[in-house]
Scaffold this motif. Structure first.
Motif, mmCIF file in Angstrom:
data_model
loop_
_atom_site.group_PDB
_atom_site.id
_atom_site.type_symbol
_atom_site.label_atom_id
_atom_site.label_comp_id
_atom_site.label_asym_id
_atom_site.label_seq_id
_atom_site.Cartn_x
_atom_site.Cartn_y
_atom_site.Cartn_z
ATOM 1 N N ARG A 303 0.803 -1.225 0.000
ATOM 2 C CA ARG A 303 0.000 0.000 0.000
ATOM 3 C C ARG A 303 0.835 1.273 0.000
ATOM 4 O O ARG A 303 0.418 2.308 -0.532
ATOM 5 N N GLY A 314 -3.733 9.955 2.124
ATOM 6 C CA GLY A 314 -3.967 8.848 1.208
ATOM 7 C C GLY A 314 -2.828 8.641 0.230
ATOM 8 O O GLY A 314 -1.704 8.411 0.619
ATOM 9 N N SER A 318 -1.007 1.198 -5.798
ATOM 10 C CA SER A 318 -1.730 0.048 -6.351
ATOM 11 C C SER A 318 -0.820 -0.707 -7.299
ATOM 12 O O SER A 318 -0.025 -0.111 -8.038
ATOM 13 N N SER A 346 -2.353 8.019 -7.212
ATOM 14 C CA SER A 346 -2.989 9.220 -7.747
ATOM 15 C C SER A 346 -2.708 10.401 -6.833
ATOM 16 O O SER A 346 -2.948 10.336 -5.625
ATOM 17 N N HIS A 411 -9.389 3.939 -11.867
ATOM 18 C CA HIS A 411 -10.271 3.276 -10.903
ATOM 19 C C HIS A 411 -9.454 2.544 -9.836
ATOM 20 O O HIS A 411 -9.781 2.599 -8.640
ATOM 21 N N LYS A 412 -8.380 1.867 -10.255
ATOM 22 C CA LYS A 412 -7.568 1.087 -9.301
ATOM 23 C C LYS A 412 -6.896 1.989 -8.278
ATOM 24 O O LYS A 412 -6.755 1.618 -7.102
ATOM 25 N N THR A 413 -6.478 3.162 -8.696
ATOM 26 C CA THR A 413 -5.770 4.076 -7.784
ATOM 27 C C THR A 413 -6.700 5.056 -7.083
ATOM 28 O O THR A 413 -6.235 5.877 -6.287
ATOM 29 N N GLY A 414 -8.011 4.991 -7.383
ATOM 30 C CA GLY A 414 -8.963 5.894 -6.747
ATOM 31 C C GLY A 414 -8.888 7.318 -7.253
ATOM 32 O O GLY A 414 -9.223 8.262 -6.529
ATOM 33 N N ASN A 416 -9.643 10.759 -9.524
ATOM 34 C CA ASN A 416 -10.791 11.533 -10.001
ATOM 35 C C ASN A 416 -10.318 12.466 -11.104
ATOM 36 O O ASN A 416 -9.112 12.734 -11.249
ATOM 37 N N ASP A 419 -6.925 14.789 -11.287
ATOM 38 C CA ASP A 419 -5.806 14.186 -10.573
ATOM 39 C C ASP A 419 -4.676 13.823 -11.540
ATOM 40 O O ASP A 419 -4.856 13.802 -12.760
#
Length: 615
Positions: A303, A314, A318, A346, A411-414, A416, A419
């Motif tokens: 992580r 955060g 990933s 991200s 999507h995998k790294t969250g 938006n 970013d």
């Protein structure tokens, strides 16, 4: 018969004791009005108002204002005309209230002053090389060269006092729980535990050496063999390591060991101690989570790319290999095919970062060990990640990645819209190291890490061995006395890399605050671990005979932990330099500017020690 009668005690013959001070400067207040006091300290500031002279007198407790009035006491006033900052004075006088319009609310003694009746100059002072009576930006090397002056400054004085109180708190905490404070030797045998030893030549036994202890590791285990059961020590440790910003060649640690315990006993104890310490000495700071979260070593690496993660923010990493393995980008393909990894995270709101700054990030990543850095900016005008089009994607490698691949990565790294995706590919170790450094750098630039938050955690379930590529051998992540987890003993020789240990680290805000483990307490198991680490029987006997022999005489199961006092102080005082929390530190390159050490010694001294220096 009393002793004084036996020895012809004569009170009249006893010389009257000379009192230099009757109270501390910072302890005076309105309750002392009318009292005659005798003070001693340093001139913090002198102000001559033509008639009255005001001197702020400072000692360790604080500052109080002294007033010299020529109409009432002309002699001390005359002498006060000559004093300067940092002169050492003795002052006698009466505590008097200040008038309402002269009360200084910024001083604890601001409601009173001392009307001086006598003044003695105890010592004069040259003009200091930097201001002591105010906090100013002073070159660190200069401060360390004149550390005895630097320690007079309020921030450094407060550091020493807080360190004293925190260590006393630790002692009281452990004493109340049945621990014995036991000192262990400083001159021991060289028993390598990871870093190089500092060696001390023996004059009496030419050619033989003592070593300064890297830690009291074997000694505290021998105390468990001795039946002490609960030991602690505020221990001095010495490691001849390569210089680094957060290291010192000598440091202090809280060292403790307990018999008949498991991991939870030790972690619960340390959690209680650190929680109470910070609630007592840093009540304005917020502990992010209680109880402290526990994550495995593997999870931390996956992580965060590091075994000492900062979880105040955060930007978690990933594994992207499965999403990019079929792309046309050769860098990703090469990393995956050679057994490496592709990881990324991200960075929020950085899609519009200028090209020059993006190039700087690439160079930063390379400087941290990465072979390169891939960045993908996601335009903020996209309504969502699913609505991304090729026009919303800006990257030097955009032509190699399909829109669907970028969406999957986002999507995998969250991520938006708005970013910035940052991806590194290469060998596992260097990739994780680079991404960890990049994550920290961006968190600092974006001010994501709240300095008032303390994110304590335990990193558990460490591997028992790690492979040293450079030397083609197995190493211990902690030390060779760490016990394997139950059920892993049987496979040590067949698959060392799969063996898990009973080790744990205390981490806070990206700083390793301490580490420990449940120990091996049986000779056969310890010998097997030594063999896997590459020690011959002869080396094992020469270096570790004392502890192996102790295991033959009923050594109980035991474990412990060591936490750094300097790193504790860095966290307590919210300071990012280890040198700021040590009274007399070495520089970042391990030089002592005050004593100019290390230095050459006389040839006679070397000859007496049977030591010769080779050019």
């Amino acid at each position: 018969m009393y002793a004084r009668d036996r020895f012809n005690y004569n009170p009249a013959a006893v010389k009257e004791k000379k009192v230099l001070k009757t109270t501390q400067c910072g302890e005076l207040g309105s309750a002392n009005n009318g009292q005659t006091v005798q003070l001693a300290g340093w001139v913090n500031r002198r102000r001559d108002h033509g008639n009255l002279i005001f001197v702020d007198l400072r000692d360790r407790s604080g500052i109080v204002q002294i007033v010299f009035n020529p109409e009432i006491h002309p002699s001390p006033h005359k002498l006060a005309e000559s004093v300067r900052n940092e002169w050492v004075l003795q002052v006698s006088g009466q505590v008097t209230p200040r008038s309402a319009d002269t009360v200084n609310s910024n001083m604890s003694t601001g409601a009173i002053e001392i009307a001086a009746t006598e003044l003695v100059v105890l010592n004069e002072s040259k003009t200091p090389p930097f201001y002591i009576n105010e906090e100013s930006d002073v070159d660190e090397l200069l401060r360390m060269r004149y550390r005895y002056l630097d320690l007079r400054r309020p921030s450094m004085r407060d550091m020493l006092q807080t360190r004293h109180k925190a260590v006393k708190y630790i002692r009281d905490f452990l004493d109340a729980r049945g621990f014995l404070d036991v000192e262990t030797p400083i001159l021991i045998k060289s028993t390598p535990e990871g870093a190089r030893d500092y060696l001390v030549p023996s004059r009496l036994y030419p050619g033989k050496f003592y070593a300064l202890p890297q830690s009291p590791q074997q000694l505290k285990q021998l105390l468990m063999a001795a039946g002490v059961e609960k030991y602690y020590q505020i221990a001095k440790c010495f490691r001849d390591e390569d210089p680094r910003g957060d290291r010192q060649p000598e440091f202090t640690q809280l060292d403790l060991e307990m018999s008949f315990v498991d991991e939870d006993d030790i972690l619960d104890l340390i959690e209680s101690l650190y929680t109470e310490l910070f609630e007592t000495f840093a009540p304005d700071r917020v502990i992010l989570q209680k109880p402290f979260p526990r994550i495995s070593f593997n999870e931390a690496m996956q992580r965060f790319g590091t075994d000492r993660p900062d979880i105040r923010y955060g930007m978690e990493m990933s594994d992207l290999a499965g999403l990019v393995e079929n792309t046309d980008f050769q860098v990703f393909q090469t990393a995956i095919n050679s057994g490496g990894i592709v990881k990324g995270f991200s960075a929020p709101g950085l899609a519009e970062m200028p090209r020059r700054q993006l190039d700087d990030l690439v160079e930063f990543a390379k400087g941290a060990g990465a072979q390169g850095l891939v960045y993908i900016a996601l335009a903020s005008d996209a309504s969502s990640i699913d609505d991304l089009t090729q026009d919303h994607i800006k990257s030097p490698v955009a032509k190699f990645l399909s829109v669907d691949a970028v969406k999957a990565i986002a999507h995998k790294t969250g991520a938006n819209p708005g970013d910035l995706l940052l991806i590194v590919a290469g060998p596992s170790k260097s990739t994780n190291t680079a991404l960890d450094a990049l994550r920290r750098e961006l968190a600092e630039r974006l001010h994501l890490a709240d300095p008032n938050v303390l994110a304590f955690m335990f990193v558990v379930d460490w591997p028992l061995f790690i492979w040293n590529e450079e030397e083609s051998r197995w190493d211990s992540p902690h030390h060779p006395f760490t016990a394997p987890q139950a059920g892993h003993e049987q496979d040590l020789e067949s698959d060392p890399g799969a063996a898990m240990s009973r080790a744990y680290d205390l981490v806070c805000n990206g700083l390793e605050a301490g580490g420990g483990s449940i120990r091996i307490h049986q000779r056969d198991l310890q010998n097997r671990v030594f063999q896997i680490l590459g020690y011959t029987k002869e080396q094992t006997e020469a270096r570790f005979k004392q502890i192996l022999d102790a295991f033959d005489y009923g050594t109980p199961p035991h474990g412990g932990i060591a936490t750094g006092i300097e790193r504790l102080m860095m966290l307590l005082l919210n300071n990012d330099s280890i040198r700021e929390v040590i009274a007399f530190p070495k520089t970042q390159s391990f030089i002592d500017p005050l004593f100019e050490a290390p230095d050459f010694v006389e040839e006679d001294q070397l000859r007496e020690l049977s030591v010769r220096v080779l050019e």
